[in-house]
Design an enzyme around this catalytic site. Structure first.
Site, PDB file in Angstrom:
ATOM      1  N   GLY A 360       0.753  -1.182   0.078  1.00 60.34           N
ATOM      2  CA  GLY A 360       0.112  -0.080  -0.066  1.00 60.34           C
ATOM      3  C   GLY A 360       0.607   1.421   0.014  1.00 60.34           C
ATOM      4  O   GLY A 360       1.040   1.792   1.056  1.00 60.34           O
ATOM      5  N   THR A 361       1.407   1.495  -1.166  1.00 66.09           N
ATOM      6  CA  THR A 361       2.685   2.559  -1.169  1.00 66.09           C
ATOM      7  C   THR A 361       2.674   3.171  -2.600  1.00 66.09           C
ATOM      8  O   THR A 361       1.935   2.737  -3.622  1.00 66.09           O
ATOM      9  CB  THR A 361       3.983   1.789  -0.970  1.00 66.09           C
ATOM     10  OG1 THR A 361       3.888   1.173   0.407  1.00 66.09           O
ATOM     11  CG2 THR A 361       5.064   2.592  -1.058  1.00 66.09           C
TER      12      THR A 361
END
Length: 555
Positions: A360-361
């Protein structure tokens, strides 16, 4: 670098600047800053700020950041650590007394002080040229006037809303929905999304300075909100947060220097994997291409190298101010040779324990006309992070604290003022005959990040692929099936030949097919400085990952 057959992503070429990121509105904003005379750092801040608006499912101003900054005038690479720390009231012992064996996946206990905005200010103060208003203007406009809803964001909002209600509670889910969702329903693709409270916060940062995020009224508002949400973070934790300038760590891979961020980043994990691979014979160049590496032996060896490095991360990676990881030993020729020697070329091993840390980046990179280069990786983790959203400020907070451990004496045990283990790692490649960057790259992808780095770097160095083909080719990663467990499950994109799947299964690997272009193996983006780049009369080649919503921007 050679150029293979066409793949479904453009290779953009320019001579005066380049920006890559996982959303096209963000690369457009970064390119606009470069064209206005901004530096690579200016463009990185502008790009990141837009991503915080249009891609909140992957990043935001309530998260952390790591930077690699090449300063062409000084001829030096800098590492800037913009990750946050646990609050002064954090206590692993207290949580253990409450019956917790590990931190929850979401919620207020997983929030550490957000470090990204402070790092924006530190990088801008040192290397910026344009005003904050010019850098944040595109993000403010998009947040205020709106941007089109896109598939990945729509799906992320709906998925996260259910998870927040289950993990954090109905009130938290209500605040999440009020900020991120259409009233009473999912967004429709192309529908205009507005985030007025976030626009107001970004406007305040543009007028008052990046430090205003931590100091004064906004810092106090955050402290009050977080305390009310159940977080132990207080005003002193927020105002006291500082970024850290440091030295990158480096490894050699077949004559190419790979630079990345030191701990608490997972950069050392990527270098350890590459160090192990360096002791094996790489396939011939014609075995690399847009359909992946056509060599089961090499893929198997990479999987086994990743298992070993992830186990070392699980045991040793932590904030060096509290428990210094033995980076030099882990990357040494002797140690990586020992690890390479234990790999059975014909059989999958039973891996040692590793932590499962999902993704999640965002990763972005910029290069300006003077040859300055930035690799910036920024995250709220786990999609929307903790699920804790303040509708008044528009800040949604990360859950990076979830990667802390609660076992007594573990190097990554939760402690006051400590930074957690991070999956984030930007990287740059340097050829031995040139002290300046050759390729700037990185990816999102949680545990897969160091594995993606190793595969893309091998494709460039061993396979001679251009950055477009290298980032687009099918990838794999290995992961534990539980929070702490042996990293055994192999996930590979379906574009690999069927024979590869059957061969890996015959070796004992539990193999799972992913979609042809699957975000589970990250969004990787890269910029090549061709013929030493703009500072020396050369050019730039830029590619964004087809698994993302990005488009490269150059001029």
């Amino acid at each position: 670098m050679t150029h293979g057959p066409r793949v479904p992503v453009p290779l953009a070429r320019g001579a005066r600047g380049a920006v890559v990121a996982p959303h096209h509105l963000a690369t457009a904003a970064g390119l606009g800053v470069l064209r206005a005379g901004g530096s690579a750092v200016d463009a990185a801040v502008a790009t990141n700020a837009v991503l915080a608006v249009v891609a909140p499912n992957n990043c935001g101003i309530g998260g952390d950041a790591f930077w690699l900054i090449w300063d062409q005038a000084e001829g030096r690479l800098h590492a800037l650590n913009g990750s946050g720390r646990a609050p002064a009231a954090a206590s692993a012992q207290s949580l253990r007394r409450d019956g917790l064996e590990r931190l929850p996946f979401r919620g207020p206990l997983t929030i550490t002080v957000p470090g990204a905005v402070r790092s924006w200010g530190d990088a801008h103060a040192r290397f910026g040229r344009l005003s904050r208003e010019e850098l944040l203007g595109p993000a403010i406009e998009l947040a205020d006037h709106g941007f089109p809803a896109w598939d990945e964001l729509i799906e992320g909002v709906e998925r996260t809303l259910q998870a927040v209600e289950a993990d954090v509670g109905v009130d938290a889910a209500g605040r999440f929905a009020a900020h991120f969702r259409a009233p009473g329903r999912a967004w429709r693709a192309g529908e205009r999304i507005r985030l007025p409270s976030l626009a107001s916060t970004l406007t305040r940062l543009a007028h008052d300075g990046f430090d205003a995020f931590y100091d004064g009224e906004l810092g106090e508002r955050q402290a009050r909100f977080l305390a009310g949400a159940g977080s132990p973070i207080r005003a002193d934790d927020i105002t006291g947060h500082r970024s850290t300038w440091g030295e990158p760590i480096r490894g050699d891979y077949r004559g190419t220097t790979v630079a990345t961020h030191p701990p608490n980043s997972s950069g050392m994990v990527a270098l350890e994997i590459l160090g192990i691979l360096d002791h094996a014979r790489a396939p011939e160049r014609d075995r690399f291409g847009p359909d992946g590496v056509d060599d089961t032996r090499w893929v198997h060896f990479g999987i086994e190298a990743a298992k070993l490095a992830l186990a070392d991360r699980n045991a040793l990676l932590a904030d060096p101010d509290f428990a210094r990881p033995p980076v030099e030993r882990l990357l040494s020729e002797l140690y990586t040779a020992e690890l390479a020697a234990v790999i059975d070329p014909h059989q999958a091993s039973v891996a040692r324990l590793a932590a499962r840390l999902p993704g999640g980046t965002i990763y972005l990179a910029t290069v300006d006309g003077a040859g300055n280069a930035v690799g910036l990786i920024q995250s709220n983790w786990n999609g929307f992070g903790s699920g804790v959203v303040d509708p008044e400020t528009g800040i949604h907070y990360h859950n990076r604290g979830r990667s802390f451990r609660l076992e007594p004496g573990h190097p990554n045990e939760l402690e006051p003022g400590k930074r957690p283990l991070h999956t984030l790692l930007p990287w740059m490649l340097f050829r031995d005959d040139n002290p300046e960057p050759w390729v700037v790259g990185g990816s999102m992808g949680g545990d897969a990040q160091p594995q993606i780095a190793a595969q893309v770097i091998s494709a460039i160095v061993d396979g001679g692929l251009d950055v477009r083909t290298a980032v687009s080719a099918p990838r794999w990663h290995v992961d534990p099936s539980e929070h702490i467990g042996p990293a055994m499950d192999v996930y590979a994109e379906s574009r690999f030949p069927d024979r590869l799947f059957s061969d890996l299964a015959a070796m004992g690997h539990p193999v799972h097919r992913l979609q042809a272009f699957d975000a589970d193996v990250g969004h990787c983006h890269a910029i090549e400085l061709v013929d030493r780049g703009p500072a020396h009369g050369g050019t730039l080649a830029a590619a964004t990952d087809p698994r993302s919503a990005g488009l490269p921007a150059v001029w």
